[in-house]
Design an enzyme around this catalytic site. Structure first.
Site, PDB file in Angstrom:
ATOM      1  N   LEU A   1       0.890  -1.248  -0.129  1.00 12.84           N
ATOM      2  CA  LEU A   1      -0.152  -0.108   0.014  1.00 12.84           C
ATOM      3  C   LEU A   1       0.687   1.131   0.141  1.00 12.84           C
ATOM      4  O   LEU A   1       2.125   1.268   0.188  1.00 12.84           O
ATOM      5  CB  LEU A   1      -0.834   0.039   1.252  1.00 12.84           C
ATOM      6  CG  LEU A   1      -1.848  -1.258   1.407  1.00 12.84           C
ATOM      7  CD1 LEU A   1      -2.600  -1.287   2.844  1.00 12.84           C
ATOM      8  CD2 LEU A   1      -2.909  -1.405   0.292  1.00 12.84           C
TER       9      LEU A   1
ATOM     10  N   LYS B   1      13.540  10.558  -0.352  1.00 12.57           N
ATOM     11  CA  LYS B   1      13.998  11.406   0.658  1.00 12.57           C
ATOM     12  C   LYS B   1      14.942  10.665   1.582  1.00 12.57           C
ATOM     13  O   LYS B   1      15.874  11.163   2.193  1.00 12.57           O
ATOM     14  CB  LYS B   1      12.553  11.897   1.811  1.00 12.57           C
ATOM     15  CG  LYS B   1      11.891  12.664   0.978  1.00 12.57           C
ATOM     16  CD  LYS B   1      12.323  13.893   0.153  1.00 12.57           C
ATOM     17  CE  LYS B   1      11.263  14.466  -0.711  1.00 12.57           C
ATOM     18  NZ  LYS B   1      11.072  13.561  -2.011  1.00 12.57           N
TER      19      LYS B   1
ATOM     20  N   VAL C   1      10.985  19.892  -9.757  1.00 12.46           N
ATOM     21  CA  VAL C   1      11.573  19.071  -8.253  1.00 12.46           C
ATOM     22  C   VAL C   1      12.114  17.875  -8.297  1.00 12.46           C
ATOM     23  O   VAL C   1      12.948  17.570  -7.843  1.00 12.46           O
ATOM     24  CB  VAL C   1      10.117  19.133  -7.694  1.00 12.46           C
ATOM     25  CG1 VAL C   1      10.231  18.450  -6.223  1.00 12.46           C
ATOM     26  CG2 VAL C   1       9.414  20.366  -7.434  1.00 12.46           C
ATOM     27  N   ILE C   2      11.398  16.806  -9.209  1.00  7.21           N
ATOM     28  CA  ILE C   2      11.822  15.445  -9.099  1.00  7.21           C
ATOM     29  C   ILE C   2      13.355  15.294  -9.884  1.00  7.21           C
ATOM     30  O   ILE C   2      14.236  14.704  -9.232  1.00  7.21           O
ATOM     31  CB  ILE C   2      11.039  14.566  -9.919  1.00  7.21           C
ATOM     32  CG1 ILE C   2       9.790  14.608  -9.258  1.00  7.21           C
ATOM     33  CG2 ILE C   2      11.414  13.134 -10.067  1.00  7.21           C
ATOM     34  CD1 ILE C   2       8.589  13.881 -10.033  1.00  7.21           C
TER      35      ILE C   2
ATOM     36  N   ILE D   1      10.209  14.963 -16.851  1.00  7.25           N
ATOM     37  CA  ILE D   1       9.550  16.222 -17.433  1.00  7.25           C
ATOM     38  C   ILE D   1       8.121  16.363 -16.855  1.00  7.25           C
ATOM     39  O   ILE D   1       7.520  17.197 -17.321  1.00  7.25           O
ATOM     40  CB  ILE D   1       9.536  16.093 -19.072  1.00  7.25           C
ATOM     41  CG1 ILE D   1       8.827  14.643 -19.394  1.00  7.25           C
ATOM     42  CG2 ILE D   1      11.073  16.102 -19.555  1.00  7.25           C
ATOM     43  CD1 ILE D   1       8.371  14.625 -20.909  1.00  7.25           C
TER      44      ILE D   1
ATOM     45  N   ARG E   1       4.586  14.494 -14.750  1.00  9.59           N
ATOM     46  CA  ARG E   1       3.657  13.309 -14.413  1.00  9.59           C
ATOM     47  C   ARG E   1       2.158  13.688 -15.042  1.00  9.59           C
ATOM     48  O   ARG E   1       1.847  14.364 -15.437  1.00  9.59           O
ATOM     49  CB  ARG E   1       3.468  13.071 -12.881  1.00  9.59           C
ATOM     50  CG  ARG E   1       4.915  12.742 -12.118  1.00  9.59           C
ATOM     51  CD  ARG E   1       4.633  12.469 -10.800  1.00  9.59           C
ATOM     52  NE  ARG E   1       3.884  11.233 -10.683  1.00  9.59           N
ATOM     53  CZ  ARG E   1       4.611  10.130 -10.631  1.00  9.59           C
ATOM     54  NH1 ARG E   1       5.736   9.833 -11.081  1.00  9.59           N
ATOM     55  NH2 ARG E   1       3.777   9.000 -10.468  1.00  9.59           N
TER      56      ARG E   1
ATOM     57  N   ASP F   1      -3.984  13.247  -7.761  1.00  8.64           N
ATOM     58  CA  ASP F   1      -3.492  13.562  -9.164  1.00  8.64           C
ATOM     59  C   ASP F   1      -4.365  13.418 -10.240  1.00  8.64           C
ATOM     60  O   ASP F   1      -3.914  13.774 -11.375  1.00  8.64           O
ATOM     61  CB  ASP F   1      -2.256  12.663  -9.191  1.00  8.64           C
ATOM     62  CG  ASP F   1      -0.904  13.033  -8.240  1.00  8.64           C
ATOM     63  OD1 ASP F   1      -1.205  14.037  -7.423  1.00  8.64           O
ATOM     64  OD2 ASP F   1      -0.024  12.469  -8.431  1.00  8.64           O
TER      65      ASP F   1
ATOM     66  N   ALA G   1       1.514  15.025  -2.683  1.00  6.21           N
ATOM     67  CA  ALA G   1       0.834  14.029  -1.670  1.00  6.21           C
ATOM     68  C   ALA G   1      -0.010  14.582  -0.651  1.00  6.21           C
ATOM     69  O   ALA G   1      -0.983  14.102  -0.439  1.00  6.21           O
ATOM     70  CB  ALA G   1       2.146  13.243  -1.088  1.00  6.21           C
TER      71      ALA G   1
ATOM     72  N   HIS H   1      14.287  31.862  19.984  1.00  7.28           N
ATOM     73  CA  HIS H   1      15.721  32.217  19.528  1.00  7.28           C
ATOM     74  C   HIS H   1      16.654  31.237  20.321  1.00  7.28           C
ATOM     75  O   HIS H   1      16.494  30.850  21.393  1.00  7.28           O
ATOM     76  CB  HIS H   1      15.880  33.730  20.191  1.00  7.28           C
ATOM     77  CG  HIS H   1      17.456  33.962  19.836  1.00  7.28           C
ATOM     78  ND1 HIS H   1      17.881  34.521  18.545  1.00  7.28           N
ATOM     79  CD2 HIS H   1      18.613  33.966  20.736  1.00  7.28           C
ATOM     80  CE1 HIS H   1      19.160  34.708  18.691  1.00  7.28           C
ATOM     81  NE2 HIS H   1      19.581  34.472  19.787  1.00  7.28           N
TER      82      HIS H   1
END
Length: 464
Positions: free
Chosen positions: A40, A53, A182-183, A270, A272, A312, A320, A443
């Site tokens: 899954l 990541k 990004v990818i 390029i 999705r 998507d 996501a 701080h």
């Protein structure tokens, strides 16, 4: 026999799908989720967000050790070697743990996993493998897949997509990345850190399309400093593979002489496209728009009663966290509650080093709507960034010139992906730059830079 087998059937177990299924079950609805993968979590957990990541983090640590960064902090090491098999192993462990966690949550919440890919047989029925089921509500959450580049064959050996780029068995001497989004930048960064020469070919004149202009320029400057080569304003016209190597033919996007680039691997990144092939939408009375997306209303309802769509496969950014929010919202709408997603405030993050994050309008888009005020604060003036020796980047706050309401926030720094949550929450509540500027920040933290950038909107930064 009951009229329906399920109150809710979710097609797809990516971030939006599994969240929708769990939330629907929590609301007392008999729920199932159809998923054909062996595990899954969809693209995100299996071959997207999570494994990338894991490699980004591991490669950052390798570069810190091998590049002498730790020695500058007083941490001296002996010779540093790359164990690529172990790096891949920890990636796989992260994926296994998280995908198994979703399976546990399904069992805990009594969500039935229908193992197989679903196809509509009617407006309220689908076939999953050899089983046909009926559901009062069907949620399409099938995610997206890699957009192919016409004329370029992905063999997952020499020419790879984002999935193949996670599985390279050795570090390429030269990796060419087609696409400066990004990818491509994230995976290009991984392989550059562990020793590859990386060249990014981008059709547009700048990388990171859709991001704020200042961010795009600064990011490209920083990536160049790190050793990534860029060919912007350049299109790929062909990729030929021979003897385990690739020859990429490129030419200026606006026309001009062609040239070739030799590479060990080519990453096609390029974009999705929505996953709707194989769903047999026609049997349900559904069609897609010109971009292959399923159009939905404010509550994520489609043109057919009882059929919903999220993530998507519907218009909007392919992220996501956007899909997860829509998953919760659609389940609540099905249950008769009120589920809402503010699509104007969907943060975007690039998990390079430094990270790049933004939410709301870019300065360019904000100016098209009216007069704005802009405040910027360099991370070189932030005490935590200084002590951590990560001073690249800045925080940028864009506010309406008349009302002072914050319209957009853009950040480049090592923890930008975490920092952007504060900006998103503040904007959700209609914050002005003054609201942020006069909120006490602990701080020393990186988040103080958000406060200073907000103060800079009205010309009152302290540490510049």
């Amino acid at each position: 026999m009951a009229e329906y087998d399920f109150d809710v059937l979710v097609i797809g177990a990516g971030p939006g799908g599994y969240v929708a299924a769990i939330r629907a079950a929590q609301l007392g609805l008999k729920t199932a989720c159809a998923e054909g993968r062996e595990t899954l979590g969809g693209t995100c957990l299996n071959v997207g967000c999570i494994p990338s990541k894991a490699l980004l983090h591991a490669s950052e640590l390798f570069e810190e050790a091998a590049g002498g960064h730790l020695a500058k902090l007083g941490v001296k090491l002996g010779s540093v070697e790359l164990d690529l098999d172990a790096m891949h192993g920890q990636r796989k462990d992260a994926v296994k743990g998280l995908t198994g966690g979703i399976e546990f949550l399904f069992k805990k919440n009594k969500v039935e996993w229908l193992k197989g890919y679903a196809a509509f047989t009617g407006k309220d029925s689908v076939k999953v493998g050899d089983r046909e089921v009926r559901a009062k509500n069907i949620v399409i959450a099938t995610g997206s897949s890699v957009t192919p580049l016409p004329g370029v064959e992905i063999d997952q050996q020499v020419v790879v997509d984002s999935t193949g780029a996670l599985e390279l068995a050795k570090v390429p001497e030269h990796l060419v990345v087609i696409g400066g989004g990004v990818i491509g930048l994230e995976l290009g960064s991984v392989w550059r850190r562990v020793g590859a020469k990386v060249t990014v070919v981008e059709y547009l004149d700048q990388i990171l399309p859709g991001f704020d202009g200042d961010v795009r320029k600064e990011a490209q400057k920083l990536f160049k400093k790190q050793g990534i080569e860029f060919k912007t304003g350049t299109k790929v016209t062909g990729v030929a593979v021979s003897g385990g190597k690739a020859t990429i033919t490129v030419e200026p996007a606006k026309g001009g002489a062609a040239e070739t680039i030799e590479a060990d691997n080519v990453l096609v990144a390029i974009g999705r496209r929505p996953n709707t092939d194989g769903l047999n939408l026609e049997a349900a009375g559904l069609t897609v728009n010109a971009r292959g997306q399923i159009e939905v209303g404010h509550e994520f309802e489609t043109a057919v009663d009882g059929i919903w769509a999220i993530g998507d496969v519907v218009p909007g950014p392919m992220l996501a966290h956007k899909a997860e929010d829509e998953g919760i919202a659609v389940a609540e709408n099905i249950a008769g509650l009120t589920g809402i997603v503010n699509h104007d405030l969907i943060p975007s993050v690039v998990y390079t080093m430094p990270e790049i994050a933004g939410v709301g309008l870019t300065e360019e888009a904000a100016k098209e709507k009216g007069e704005v005020k802009v405040g910027k604060f360099p991370m070189a003036g932030n005490s935590r960034a200084k002590t951590n020796h990560n001073t690249d980047g800045f925080v940028k706050v864009i506010a309406d010139a008349k009302t002072d309401r914050v319209l957009g926030v853009w950040i480049i720094t090592s923890v930008a992906g975490t920092m952007i949550a504060q900006a998103t929450q503040a904007m959700e509540f209609g914050a002005t730059s003054e609201d942020i500027a006069y909120t006490c920040h602990a701080h020393p933290t990186h988040s103080e830079a958000i406060k200073e950038a907000a103060m800079a909107v009205t010309g009152k930064p302290i540490h510049v």
